[in-house]
Design a protein around this motif. Structure first.
Motif, PDB file in Angstrom:
ATOM      1  N   THR A  82      62.919  91.291  46.887  1.00 22.46           N
ATOM      2  CA  THR A  82      64.100  90.789  45.932  1.00 22.46           C
ATOM      3  C   THR A  82      63.779  90.497  44.521  1.00 22.46           C
ATOM      4  N   LYS A  83      64.784  90.578  43.797  1.00 23.56           N
ATOM      5  CA  LYS A  83      64.437  90.574  42.305  1.00 23.56           C
ATOM      6  C   LYS A  83      65.252  89.405  41.559  1.00 23.56           C
ATOM      7  N   LYS A  84      64.769  88.947  40.393  1.00 28.10           N
ATOM      8  CA  LYS A  84      65.509  88.111  39.543  1.00 28.10           C
ATOM      9  C   LYS A  84      66.911  88.452  39.264  1.00 28.10           C
ATOM     10  N   GLY A  85      67.733  87.690  39.753  1.00 26.13           N
ATOM     11  CA  GLY A  85      69.034  87.660  39.192  1.00 26.13           C
ATOM     12  C   GLY A  85      70.038  88.430  40.399  1.00 26.13           C
ATOM     13  N   SER A 111      66.038  83.209  41.590  1.00 24.37           N
ATOM     14  CA  SER A 111      65.374  82.779  40.305  1.00 24.37           C
ATOM     15  C   SER A 111      64.303  83.604  39.840  1.00 24.37           C
ATOM     16  N   VAL A 112      63.554  83.130  38.580  1.00 25.54           N
ATOM     17  CA  VAL A 112      62.497  83.993  37.992  1.00 25.54           C
ATOM     18  C   VAL A 112      61.097  83.951  38.769  1.00 25.54           C
ATOM     19  N   GLY A 114      61.586  83.891  42.313  1.00 24.49           N
ATOM     20  CA  GLY A 114      62.029  84.373  43.548  1.00 24.49           C
ATOM     21  C   GLY A 114      62.484  83.363  44.430  1.00 24.49           C
ATOM     22  N   THR A 115      62.892  81.919  43.961  1.00 27.26           N
ATOM     23  CA  THR A 115      63.397  81.002  44.578  1.00 27.26           C
ATOM     24  C   THR A 115      64.995  80.902  44.616  1.00 27.26           C
ATOM     25  N   ILE A 116      65.523  80.192  45.258  1.00 25.02           N
ATOM     26  CA  ILE A 116      67.035  79.838  44.915  1.00 25.02           C
ATOM     27  C   ILE A 116      67.384  78.404  44.608  1.00 25.02           C
ATOM     28  N   VAL A 117      68.212  78.293  43.363  1.00 24.32           N
ATOM     29  CA  VAL A 117      68.259  76.819  43.002  1.00 24.32           C
ATOM     30  C   VAL A 117      69.733  76.614  43.129  1.00 24.32           C
ATOM     31  N   TYR A 118      69.943  75.543  43.820  1.00 25.10           N
ATOM     32  CA  TYR A 118      71.281  74.933  44.240  1.00 25.10           C
ATOM     33  C   TYR A 118      71.583  73.475  43.882  1.00 25.10           C
ATOM     34  N   ASN A 119      72.468  73.210  42.832  1.00 23.65           N
ATOM     35  CA  ASN A 119      72.532  71.955  42.690  1.00 23.65           C
ATOM     36  C   ASN A 119      71.429  71.312  41.714  1.00 23.65           C
TER      37      ASN A 119
END
Length: 167
Positions: A82-85, A111-112, A114-119
């Protein structure tokens, strides 16, 4: 098999079990052929045992490694899978989809880190994210998709790619 005991686990053992464990462990580890095992036996032979964390490893089978290894989203990122963005979407369970009148929560991305930000909350494991979005337990590896090469791909498929290259 992997056994992980920390200070809290050891200190909560009944005194008799704690004593038996500390007697058994050095003998058990003597049968293993590793410098780690010998170092732990030496440490246990000293008067005071106060490890921050005590790990005991037996060689897992390849099948156990595959079935029981916990892959994080950041590991997919670090491996370049996976990659940022990259766009991310979370599939909604039937009840939630009906309530919201849509099948996915869109607009998420890698994210930068490699995670996912939600709320405002960062997720390095997919299932807590899928559960939060759906309001009940959900397997994030099945419910979360990443857009890669103009195709939506389930995280399960990306995890399998990671496992195939990290066996």
């Amino acid at each position: 098999m992997h056994i992980h005991l920390n200070d809290s686990d050891i200190s909560q053992m009944p005194e008799h079990l704690h004593h038996l464990f500390l007697e058994w462990l050095p003998e058990h580890l003597k049968t293993k052929n590793s410098s780690f095992s010998q170092g732990l036996v030496d440490k246990l032979s000293q008067t005071e045992v106060s490890p921050k964390q005590l790990h005991v490893f037996e060689s897992p089978t390849q099948e156990e490694n595959t079935e029981h290894s916990h892959v994080k989203l950041s590991q997919l990122f670090d491996a370049g899978i996976t990659k940022k963005g990259m766009p991310v979407r979370v599939k909604l369970k039937r009840g939630m989809a009906k309530k919201l009148q849509r099948d996915y929560i869109n607009g998420l991305e890698i994210s930068v880190k490699g995670t996912i930000v939600y709320n405002g909350e960062e997720f390095d494991k997919p299932s807590p994210l899928a559960t939060k979005v759906n309001g009940s337990a959900a397997n994030g590896w099945e419910y979360i998709e990443v857009k890669k090469n103009d195709q939506w791909i389930r995280l399960e498929e990306l995890r399998q790619i990671w496992r195939n290259t990290n066996d």
